[in-house]
Each structure stands twice: as C-alpha cells, then as structure tokens.
Design a protein around this motif. Structure first.
Motif, PDB file in Angstrom:
ATOM      1  N   ALA A   1      40.777  40.399  40.754  1.00 27.43           N
ATOM      2  CA  ALA A   1      41.634  41.452  42.482  1.00 27.43           C
ATOM      3  C   ALA A   1      39.537  41.776  43.110  1.00 27.43           C
ATOM      4  CB  ALA A   1      41.692  42.725  42.039  1.00 27.43           C
TER       5      ALA A   1
ATOM      6  N   ARG B   1      39.415  41.248  46.088  1.00 30.80           N
ATOM      7  CA  ARG B   1      39.173  42.419  47.919  1.00 30.80           C
ATOM      8  C   ARG B   1      39.098  43.460  47.680  1.00 30.80           C
ATOM      9  NH1 ARG B   1      45.379  43.589  46.647  1.00 30.80           N
ATOM     10  NH2 ARG B   1      45.186  45.167  48.059  1.00 30.80           N
TER      11      ARG B   1
ATOM     12  N   CYS C   1      45.287  47.831  43.002  1.00 32.80           N
ATOM     13  CA  CYS C   1      45.962  46.520  42.820  1.00 32.80           C
ATOM     14  C   CYS C   1      47.022  46.761  41.759  1.00 32.80           C
ATOM     15  CB  CYS C   1      44.548  45.615  42.986  1.00 32.80           C
ATOM     16  SG  CYS C   1      43.509  46.046  44.175  1.00 32.80           S
TER      17      CYS C   1
ATOM     18  N   ALA D   1      45.873  43.000  37.725  1.00 32.60           N
ATOM     19  CA  ALA D   1      44.562  43.048  38.331  1.00 32.60           C
ATOM     20  C   ALA D   1      43.607  43.569  37.316  1.00 32.60           C
ATOM     21  CB  ALA D   1      44.538  43.896  39.765  1.00 32.60           C
TER      22      ALA D   1
ATOM     23  N   GLY E   1      47.991  46.620  49.872  1.00 32.91           N
ATOM     24  CA  GLY E   1      48.250  47.777  48.435  1.00 32.91           C
ATOM     25  C   GLY E   1      48.104  48.666  48.379  1.00 32.91           C
TER      26      GLY E   1
END
Length: 338
Positions: free
Chosen positions: A39, A42, A182, A186, A330
């Motif tokens: 993750a 992100r 997340c 994650a 998210g």
C-alpha cells in the motif's frame, strides 16, 4: 462540504535542525510512496524543512537537505510532526502557523513522540487526549493543562489528530493510520516488509517498568500467544494456557503483563476484534460466521463488542469499507467526512 478521499494520499513530514534521523525515517518508511505490491504506493511523501538552514543538522552528525519548505504543507492530506528536541523547547512561530493552517483546512496531523509538544503549542491538542514519551508526559501536561495526557498508551487516535509515544511507538501509530486508510491487509503487508508487528498490544508500562531477565519462559509465552492467535474461535482459560507454557498461573499472568502491558482478557479481545475486522474487510462471510471464527460465540456478542470498541456495527463497518474501496479512494485521512 463533503471531503472526497484522494486516490493518492499526500504526506508531508516535517524536518528540523538537530532532529534524530530515526524519527524522520519512521513515517518515510511507512508512507514511502515507493512503487511495489504493497500500500505504500498509495502515498506521495514530501519532506519539508522547518527552517532556512541547509543542510539541516542531525543528532547523528550528518546533514539532510529537504527539497521543500513549510509551504508544502498547504497541499498535504497528512502532516507528520516527528519527535521534537529532547529539551522540548518552544517551536518557531512559522512552524506553529503552518500546523494550524494545515489542520484548519482539513489535514490529518500526526505527532510522533515529542512531536506532541509543538502540536500542543499550536493549540491542536486542547480538549483532546494525547500520548507522548512517558518520560516527558508530565511536562506536556504541566505546560498544556487543557490536554489530557495519557502516559500509558502507545498511541492515541483522535480522528484528525494522532499522537504516539516514543520511538518504536511511532511505527505503531503510522501502521495504525495506514490500516485505517487502506485496511488490515495493507498494514500487514507493510509490517511484513518492515519486519515489525502490525499491531502491538499493551502500553508504555511494559517499557517503563524494569523488564524481566530473558529466559526460556519468554519463548514459551510467545509460542503460546502465537498458538492462541491461530485458534481464536476456541475458548481459552488462563490455567490451560499456563500449562501449555509450562508455567504456574501466577507466573504466566506476571510474564504476560510484563510482556504486553495488559491483561490476557484485554489482549484476547483485541486479537478477536482485529481478526473480525480483517474478515469483514476481505471476505463476504455472514456476521454469524465472523463471530464464530473470531471467538465471540454469537453475532450479538460481536455486535456488542464492535459497538463498544469502534462505535459502529459489523455490517456498517463492512459496508463503509466496501463503498470506499469500490470508488478506489479508501478512507479520508481522518476517518470521516468534513
């Protein structure tokens, strides 16, 4: 106005002259923005210098050169204030103004360890519960009487402001925020990459008190707790676990408290809640099945514990998580709309 959660979270980490490099590295590792399977892709991370010095000196004897100043906080979704100076000196006015402005426009503020001092000085902890390093908790409370300082916890999540205890607790806090944004998978993936626990139970008491000498019982206790996490759906009596660890009940209880900073009952409840959340996030099992596998026995018991711990129901939790995941965004950094 409803705030739309971004596809990529912009994280601004504040660096300052004389800081400890480890404290800067913690949020940089968790929210690195590096491409890859976990993750961290992100996040878009920026290190922002809090002053005109270039390079910024560190306590380790080398310098760092941030590419941005405090103006970069204006676009951040998350602002991280790492551990402040050991003497907890007053923060410069420009830093306080930048923290206030970021929070006022909706950024999530994360204060790690002594970073609680400038965040409290900015007035962002007034009326809130906050954590900091146990050795400085009394000083934080003395300087800022409107802040309820909890010296025993590893971190405090107050929605749009998070605070943590010292050093490694900063990792706990950042992983907690990552999970909030997340999901459990994650956070677990990133924790595995960093070779740390995705979630530690207990509080600072386990580190304040004089630790027990390392002995064979420590390994036996760890083995028993690992076994329990694989069998959460079963009933667990302390006497049975003590026998499995080849300890007396008294020694098991004492070692457990020393190792985790909490009681077995509280630890087990947290493990079951974490497993239930993971099942709700990642699967479609009925609430009754989730309750059984997590060890709550009934859907009613799961709902009661879920409500007490998370102020929501299992069904609402799953629905909210799925809706946010469906739009590919998210959660918002502060976990709610504004």
């Amino acid at each position: 106005m409803t705030r739309t959660a971004p596809q990529t979270y912009r994280v601004a980490v504040i660096a300052f002259d004389g800081m400890t490099p480890f404290h800067l590295s913690v949020p940089c590792l968790v929210f690195s923005g590096r491409p890859g399977p976990d993750a961290r892709s992100r996040f878009a991370l920026t290190v922002c210098g809090a002053g005109p010095e270039a390079p910024l000196a560190t306590s380790a004897g080398f310098g760092i050169v941030p590419r941005h100043g405090l103006e970069a906080l204006a676009d951040a979704d998350i602002v991280v204030m790492p551990a402040w100076h050991d003497d907890c000196r007053p923060a410069p006015p420009a830093l306080l103004r930048a923290l206030r402005a970021a929070h006022a426009r909706g950024a999530c503020i994360v204060a790690l360890c002594l970073g609680a001092f400038p965040v409290a000085e900015a007035g962002l902890l007034d009326g809130r519960t906050a954590a900091t390093h146990w050795a400085s908790a009394a000083e934080l409370a003395r300087r800022h009487p409107r802040v309820k300082v909890d010296p025993g916890v590893l971190y405090v999540d107050d929605g749009d402001v998070l605070t943590s205890a010292g050093v490694a607790a900063g990792i706990d806090c950042c992983l907690h925020l990552l999970r909030r944004l997340c999901g459990a998978d994650a956070a677990n993936q990133v924790a595995r990459m960093l070779v740390v626990a995705p979630h530690r139970q207990g509080g600072q008491a386990q580190f304040i008190e004089r630790p027990l000498p390392v002995s064979g019982s420590d390994g036996r206790l760890s083995a028993v707790l690992e076994w329990v996490t694989r069998h959460l759906g079963e009933d667990h009596a302390i006497d049975d676990l003590a026998r499995r660890a080849a300890m007396s009940r008294r020694n098991f209880t004492r070692h457990f408290r020393q190792a985790t900073g909490t009681s077995f009952k509280q630890w087990l409840l947290a493990q079951r809640l974490a497993h239930a959340r993971w099942m709700l996030e990642t699967g479609d099992a009925a609430v009754e099945v989730v309750a059984a596998e997590a060890g709550f026995g009934s859907a009613l018991s799961l709902r009661q514990h879920f409500r007490a711990a998370l102020q929501t129901s299992p069904a609402a939790y799953r629905k909210a998580f799925r809706q946010e995941a469906k739009v590919g965004a998210g959660r918002t950094p502060y976990g709610r709309s504004s």
